[in-house]
Write a protein that holds these residues in place. Sequence first.
Motif, mmCIF file in Angstrom:
data_model
loop_
_atom_site.group_PDB
_atom_site.id
_atom_site.type_symbol
_atom_site.label_atom_id
_atom_site.label_comp_id
_atom_site.label_asym_id
_atom_site.label_seq_id
_atom_site.Cartn_x
_atom_site.Cartn_y
_atom_site.Cartn_z
ATOM 1 N N MET A 292 0.852 -1.204 0.000
ATOM 2 C CA MET A 292 0.000 0.000 0.000
ATOM 3 C C MET A 292 0.883 1.248 0.000
ATOM 4 S SD MET A 292 -1.451 0.269 3.907
ATOM 5 C CE MET A 292 -2.207 1.856 3.679
ATOM 6 N N THR A 293 0.312 2.305 -0.474
ATOM 7 C CA THR A 293 1.064 3.552 -0.520
ATOM 8 C C THR A 293 0.633 4.438 0.635
ATOM 9 O OG1 THR A 293 -0.567 4.667 -1.859
ATOM 10 C CG2 THR A 293 1.111 3.407 -3.020
ATOM 11 N N VAL A 294 1.419 5.468 0.849
ATOM 12 C CA VAL A 294 1.113 6.378 1.953
ATOM 13 C C VAL A 294 -0.222 7.083 1.743
ATOM 14 C CG1 VAL A 294 1.887 8.447 3.144
ATOM 15 C CG2 VAL A 294 3.537 6.691 2.505
ATOM 16 N N SER A 295 -0.582 7.305 0.499
ATOM 17 C CA SER A 295 -1.805 8.056 0.228
ATOM 18 C C SER A 295 -3.060 7.193 0.407
ATOM 19 C CB SER A 295 -1.774 8.626 -1.194
ATOM 20 O OG SER A 295 -1.810 7.570 -2.132
ATOM 21 N N PRO B 175 -6.337 4.530 5.278
ATOM 22 C CA PRO B 175 -6.254 3.366 6.163
ATOM 23 C C PRO B 175 -7.634 2.837 6.538
ATOM 24 C CG PRO B 175 -5.224 5.325 7.171
ATOM 25 C CD PRO B 175 -5.829 5.758 5.888
ATOM 26 N N ALA B 176 -8.610 3.716 6.687
ATOM 27 C CA ALA B 176 -9.949 3.256 7.049
ATOM 28 C C ALA B 176 -10.534 2.421 5.926
ATOM 29 C CB ALA B 176 -10.846 4.451 7.357
ATOM 30 N N ALA B 177 -10.318 2.889 4.693
ATOM 31 C CA ALA B 177 -10.783 2.107 3.543
ATOM 32 C C ALA B 177 -10.097 0.756 3.558
ATOM 33 C CB ALA B 177 -10.492 2.843 2.248
ATOM 34 N N GLY B 178 -8.824 0.733 3.846
ATOM 35 C CA GLY B 178 -8.106 -0.531 3.956
ATOM 36 C C GLY B 178 -8.704 -1.414 5.022
ATOM 37 N N LEU B 179 -9.056 -0.831 6.149
ATOM 38 C CA LEU B 179 -9.670 -1.578 7.230
ATOM 39 C C LEU B 179 -10.986 -2.213 6.783
ATOM 40 C CD1 LEU B 179 -10.046 -2.317 10.273
ATOM 41 C CD2 LEU B 179 -11.144 -0.080 10.522
ATOM 42 N N GLY B 180 -11.820 -1.406 6.117
ATOM 43 C CA GLY B 180 -13.110 -1.923 5.662
ATOM 44 C C GLY B 180 -12.935 -3.084 4.709
ATOM 45 N N GLU B 181 -12.001 -2.943 3.783
ATOM 46 C CA GLU B 181 -11.775 -4.024 2.822
ATOM 47 C C GLU B 181 -11.274 -5.274 3.528
ATOM 48 O OE1 GLU B 181 -12.684 -4.197 -0.148
ATOM 49 O OE2 GLU B 181 -13.246 -2.096 -0.443
ATOM 50 N N ARG B 182 -10.353 -5.088 4.473
ATOM 51 C CA ARG B 182 -9.808 -6.241 5.184
ATOM 52 C C ARG B 182 -10.911 -6.976 5.952
ATOM 53 N NH1 ARG B 182 -6.156 -3.658 7.599
ATOM 54 N NH2 ARG B 182 -6.859 -3.613 9.755
ATOM 55 N N LEU B 183 -11.781 -6.174 6.608
ATOM 56 C CA LEU B 183 -12.890 -6.789 7.339
ATOM 57 C C LEU B 183 -13.832 -7.521 6.375
ATOM 58 C CD1 LEU B 183 -13.618 -3.855 9.807
ATOM 59 C CD2 LEU B 183 -12.880 -6.161 10.456
ATOM 60 N N HIS B 184 -14.081 -6.886 5.243
ATOM 61 C CA HIS B 184 -14.997 -7.470 4.266
ATOM 62 C C HIS B 184 -14.450 -8.791 3.731
ATOM 63 C CE1 HIS B 184 -17.541 -7.375 0.493
ATOM 64 N NE2 HIS B 184 -18.426 -7.033 1.405
ATOM 65 N N GLN B 185 -13.164 -8.815 3.478
ATOM 66 C CA GLN B 185 -12.559 -10.068 3.014
ATOM 67 C C GLN B 185 -12.677 -11.168 4.065
ATOM 68 O OE1 GLN B 185 -8.572 -8.956 1.867
ATOM 69 N NE2 GLN B 185 -9.369 -7.508 0.339
ATOM 70 N N LEU C 202 -5.611 -13.429 12.867
ATOM 71 C CA LEU C 202 -4.917 -12.774 13.988
ATOM 72 C C LEU C 202 -3.412 -12.781 13.754
ATOM 73 C CD1 LEU C 202 -6.796 -14.239 17.087
ATOM 74 C CD2 LEU C 202 -6.783 -11.849 16.344
ATOM 75 N N ALA C 203 -2.944 -13.848 13.151
ATOM 76 C CA ALA C 203 -1.498 -14.015 13.027
ATOM 77 C C ALA C 203 -0.920 -13.332 11.803
ATOM 78 C CB ALA C 203 -1.161 -15.515 12.987
ATOM 79 N N GLU C 204 -1.729 -13.091 10.789
ATOM 80 C CA GLU C 204 -1.184 -12.657 9.511
ATOM 81 C C GLU C 204 -1.611 -11.265 9.086
ATOM 82 O OE1 GLU C 204 -2.252 -15.562 6.632
ATOM 83 O OE2 GLU C 204 -0.945 -17.100 7.482
ATOM 84 N N GLY C 205 -2.377 -10.605 9.878
ATOM 85 C CA GLY C 205 -3.004 -9.359 9.402
ATOM 86 C C GLY C 205 -2.043 -8.205 9.284
ATOM 87 N N TRP C 206 -2.596 -7.103 8.861
ATOM 88 C CA TRP C 206 -1.871 -5.858 8.751
ATOM 89 C C TRP C 206 -2.507 -4.870 9.693
ATOM 90 C CZ3 TRP C 206 -3.807 -1.082 7.973
ATOM 91 C CH2 TRP C 206 -2.887 -0.035 7.752
ATOM 92 N N PRO C 207 -1.883 -4.073 10.517
ATOM 93 C CA PRO C 207 -0.425 -4.117 10.684
ATOM 94 C C PRO C 207 -0.034 -5.338 11.506
ATOM 95 C CG PRO C 207 -1.384 -2.592 12.225
ATOM 96 C CD PRO C 207 -2.508 -3.091 11.397
ATOM 97 N N PRO D 142 -17.795 -2.751 3.077
ATOM 98 C CA PRO D 142 -16.579 -2.342 3.781
ATOM 99 C C PRO D 142 -16.800 -1.071 4.607
ATOM 100 C CG PRO D 142 -16.061 -2.978 1.522
ATOM 101 C CD PRO D 142 -17.553 -2.972 1.631
ATOM 102 N N GLU D 143 -17.571 -0.142 4.086
ATOM 103 C CA GLU D 143 -17.778 1.116 4.798
ATOM 104 C C GLU D 143 -18.524 0.875 6.112
ATOM 105 O OE1 GLU D 143 -18.530 0.551 1.583
ATOM 106 O OE2 GLU D 143 -16.714 1.572 0.860
ATOM 107 N N SER D 144 -19.559 0.059 6.056
ATOM 108 C CA SER D 144 -20.305 -0.211 7.284
ATOM 109 C C SER D 144 -19.437 -0.931 8.303
ATOM 110 C CB SER D 144 -21.540 -1.055 6.967
ATOM 111 O OG SER D 144 -22.507 -0.283 6.290
#
Lengths: 458, 458, 458
Positions: free
Chosen positions: A1-4, A7-17, A46-51, A352-354
């Motif tokens: 991922m890039t700095v731009s 992170p919240a969008a990333g969080l939503g996607e990760r949760l959705h996956q 738990l073991a593999e997530g980001w961060p 993801p947003e919800s």
Amino acid sequence: MTVSEDPAAGLGERLHQLVGQLAAAPVRSITGDGVRATLDIVAKALAEGWPAPAEIPFEIHEVPSGTPVLDWTVPKEWNVRAAYLVGPDGSRFADVADHPLHLLGYSVPTRTRLGLDELRPHLFSMPDRPDWIPYRTSYWNENWGFCLTDRALRALPDGEYEVVVDTTLTDGSLTYAEIVLPATEPAPGGGEPDEFLVTTHTCHPATANDNGSGIAVLTELARHLAALPSRRHTFRLLFIPGTIGSITWLARNRDMVGRIRHGLVLTGLGDRGGLTYKRSRRGDATVDRAAAVALAESGQEHRLVDFSPYGYDERQFCSPGFDLPVGRLGRGQHGEYPQYHTSADDLSFVTPESLAGSFAALTRIIEICDANAFWRNTSPYGEPQLGRRGLYRAIGATMNRQAVEMGLLWVLNLTDGTRDLLDIGARADIPFDSVLAAVDALAGVGLLAREAGPEGTP
Amino acid sequence: MTVSEDPAAGLGERLHQLVGQLAAAPVRSITGDGVRATLDIVAKALAEGWPAPAEIPFEIHEVPSGTPVLDWTVPKEWNVRAAYLVGPDGSRFADVADHPLHLLGYSVPTRTRLGLDELRPHLFSMPDRPDWIPYRTSYWNENWGFCLTDRALRALPDGEYEVVVDTTLTDGSLTYAEIVLPATEPAPGGGEPDEFLVTTHTCHPATANDNGSGIAVLTELARHLAALPSRRHTFRLLFIPGTIGSITWLARNRDMVGRIRHGLVLTGLGDRGGLTYKRSRRGDATVDRAAAVALAESGQEHRLVDFSPYGYDERQFCSPGFDLPVGRLGRGQHGEYPQYHTSADDLSFVTPESLAGSFAALTRIIEICDANAFWRNTSPYGEPQLGRRGLYRAIGATMNRQAVEMGLLWVLNLTDGTRDLLDIGARADIPFDSVLAAVDALAGVGLLAREAGPEGTP
Amino acid sequence: MTVSEDPAAGLGERLHQLVGQLAAAPVRSITGDGVRATLDIVAKALAEGWPAPAEIPFEIHEVPSGTPVLDWTVPKEWNVRAAYLVGPDGSRFADVADHPLHLLGYSVPTRTRLGLDELRPHLFSMPDRPDWIPYRTSYWNENWGFCLTDRALRALPDGEYEVVVDTTLTDGSLTYAEIVLPATEPAPGGGEPDEFLVTTHTCHPATANDNGSGIAVLTELARHLAALPSRRHTFRLLFIPGTIGSITWLARNRDMVGRIRHGLVLTGLGDRGGLTYKRSRRGDATVDRAAAVALAESGQEHRLVDFSPYGYDERQFCSPGFDLPVGRLGRGQHGEYPQYHTSADDLSFVTPESLAGSFAALTRIIEICDANAFWRNTSPYGEPQLGRRGLYRAIGATMNRQAVEMGLLWVLNLTDGTRDLLDIGARADIPFDSVLAAVDALAGVGLLAREAGPEGTP
């Protein structure tokens, strides 16, 4: 991922996956290998997530069938090898391999041949939703059955059917997982630190909002809490089957429930509805007041509803003998949306947003509960001289009252041992963070001292 | 009567006929033979009514004039042989034989001759209601007078009048009646059973709504209660003259008033206005909460009003020294309708429907007070397993939450010793009968136990 | 004056004239000769006013600089001989002789020469109100400065300025005045009588509403109270500098504050805004309830606002250690009107009508607090017979319920030791004077007895 990247969008996607992985898992019920497979998914996340998370103690508990738990008994363990109907022409119908909801939960092992009319009492559909498969169970009453779309049900040809329910219902165990993240600060009065309980149910197969969303958000919460630099409370996170799981856990932990100072049941966190917080039975517990603040300041659509003895595991935590300060966080409530307990509660039903918005509200509630405390003004006779402590404007200006000064004055005026910080914010009608900022400033110059509340809380 | 006949219609007619008999009785006041004649009508109705009543103990009390009663003294007994005016031309005016209201209540014996101008201070009419006779009394200030229509007053010819007030005001007694129907169940904690007091005033002559209606409904209530298969409370029904009657009764029963757990004053139950319940001074007594439920579920127009120290005998029962939980049930309130305390409060002013509706509300209030109780969940840790006790659906259905299940869950959740059944219904927002049904079901399987409330109530 | 002259108009004019004298006094601050000159004006008004006052004990207190007072220390005394700027062309600017607000309050002695740019940080104006001089102080942070209109500031020529701040800031004292008017009745339970504290701040120079109005109204109140035939409370009136004055007084009177049963801070009583009563921290103190009644019945525009820890000396009296029942009476609140703390708060900003209206509300609040009491019905079992005590109509009339009778009945019903007269008026929804009239009538026939309240109040 890039700095731009957001992170919240990333969080939503990760949760959705993660919800997607959980929905695709094998048949899940209140016991059995489906639960174990689900907990494996959680452990992996738990073991593999980001961060990169801290090491998180993820303990699996197996409670033998037949164990008495409060008024109940741990049931036999249920596992599914195969289940389907074979029609008169040899084709298969309602095959659990096609969709986990096709099989009535806890169907007993059965192999028989029945005419369609004899079979009908064992078939469940939703005539008003002809393309959805309903979710049905029969945990406590021995039975077997199949759930299918009403369209499929109506198309079943007449004739004799072979019923294959290749399940096992045998002595085994009930499986749940528990994560305990100890407080990093000693309890104010010594002794065991207060605990914050967060639970979610693991027993529904396939459905995404109920309760892939709860499992995913609680998994993410574990990672979030483990990464915190300090924790005033011990956090105890439970992945448990609904009803019998909380009953089993309560039965095994009866001696420690007095340490539970706050609690939340998580479910239905991913749909497009507004946030819903259901108050604990007490109605004004710290978590109830914290949730009111967190939801109000969230900017998200939200509502607060009073406790009722229907719903999820809050029913057990808030039974009158325990009466724990446990509320429930979710979005649409059970029974309010037609997709509830059907195959239409699938991955497309959650966003993801919800999920990210729910996670933000959850962590804010926890943060507020963690920060809430009783403090006492150590100089309560007259106002202390803030100026000589560097806490007041040097030159008496006229108009622009500073919110920060008002925060200082309100906190000094109300820290008389009868109100915690949430009460002070409510009385003063100022943001909780302003209260905290004032507390930090005043404690920093010795004008406030931390103390236990009237009930030793929080 | 035939099976298809409407029993409620029959009830209304029966009550209406009894009001007619009471309105046609001789002059009635706070003492004297008019009261006794009235109680005779009641006794006859008790003995002859439909359906055949159980034997009802109808006890007449005579309290001698001069007896000190609280701050008062039982007055002399007043009786009327005749009272009228003879005009200049020999014709009679304002003859009490024509209408009981013509004579100022408690007029002292007088025989004199006066010119019309001297007579006027003793004549009372209603200029704004020229065809109605007002009802006036002078119990505590010796006086005499006549009440007549304003039309008749204006038509009185000039000249000298013969005044005939052939009354007696002598040592005698104050008469009231009391029916005690003992509880059929022992009190939960042993000792004397709690009592339910229902009273009505007997002192108004002629007027139908105030208070033929009260006397008739209380008579019917005695028959109804006597026929009940069981009674948790002892019922004590009083037919008493207003004010001095309740004061006399309280003075004579001071030692037992602590047993009065609920009470109602009945008056004005037959007019066409909506039901009115006036709360006891306490405001939240069981009878106040029961009346709120009964009126809300009655489907009749109704209102609840707060206690005020004006009205009927609730003034005495709710005086601060006694402060009994006694409310008042009626329809239009004193002073709200123009017919109040006039000859226009006659039989046409009351209707069978209103009387029957009032009776239904009254018995429902009593029924709720009788059923209200404190129960305790005997399995308060977690929810008890309803399914194995036959109290829960066998197959977990999705949508149609049954009201009965909600009733079970609410009752289990709230029977923690702090709430009676009325409180539970209010908190759960479910009908009182649903609460009762849940209590019956749960008590039947041992999940609830009856207990005394925090104040030994109800 | 003639008999036909309106006394209230006279009062308003007299107050307005006194405000004028106070506004024209020399520079005033929290210490120094300006305060003493102000108290001299008060003393003169007390001695010479109309109507001729009783002798009023007006005691001046001088508290030495350096005295520790609660969390503070009495500051050095500040006096001003002269202060001005001399411009490049020799003309004077911002001369305190022209307007007391020109000098930053508590400016330290300074004599220097500065270029305009170096001078600017010491110059204060209001860009959005170019013709007004702001009022600024720097009590606790040593500094000097000048306040001037923004128009004048902008017109200052470039060049070097001579700064003349000919002040003294030396050990001296803080000056305040106290009037104690002792109760004329013994305290109900013996011991020291309860006190009523009324305070106003004396420290603002020049400004008329804030706080010439408060000083004038408190002066008039002293004359009014001194002339009363009787006083149930001891009245203690304080003319004190803001903040440090109340802190100093509290520090010196710490042992007696428990006797303060009611209190009011007065300020801003002369502007054209509606009356504002700010509740004490307790929120339901007698003075809070009395003010609600007084303002409601005043017929003046008014509002009640909750306590907040910002404002005037109520901040000190209501600090959590003291938590005294002290509210604040005024009209427009600090910061609500643009003239606040500027030269525009001048004599034209206050009106005789507003001053007189504020005085009327103030005396009414005091009157109600003085009259409020606990009484007990001495005949609480049933209603006492009012008729034989001459307190009830002789002939039972029908319709026209007399307010006086209702007052009697309400007072009898509610004087059970749990409610004071203000509570009774509120519950009965009848005017406070009707309650008082009923109390007088009932006490006159022995049906009421005065008693101490549950907390020994009022």
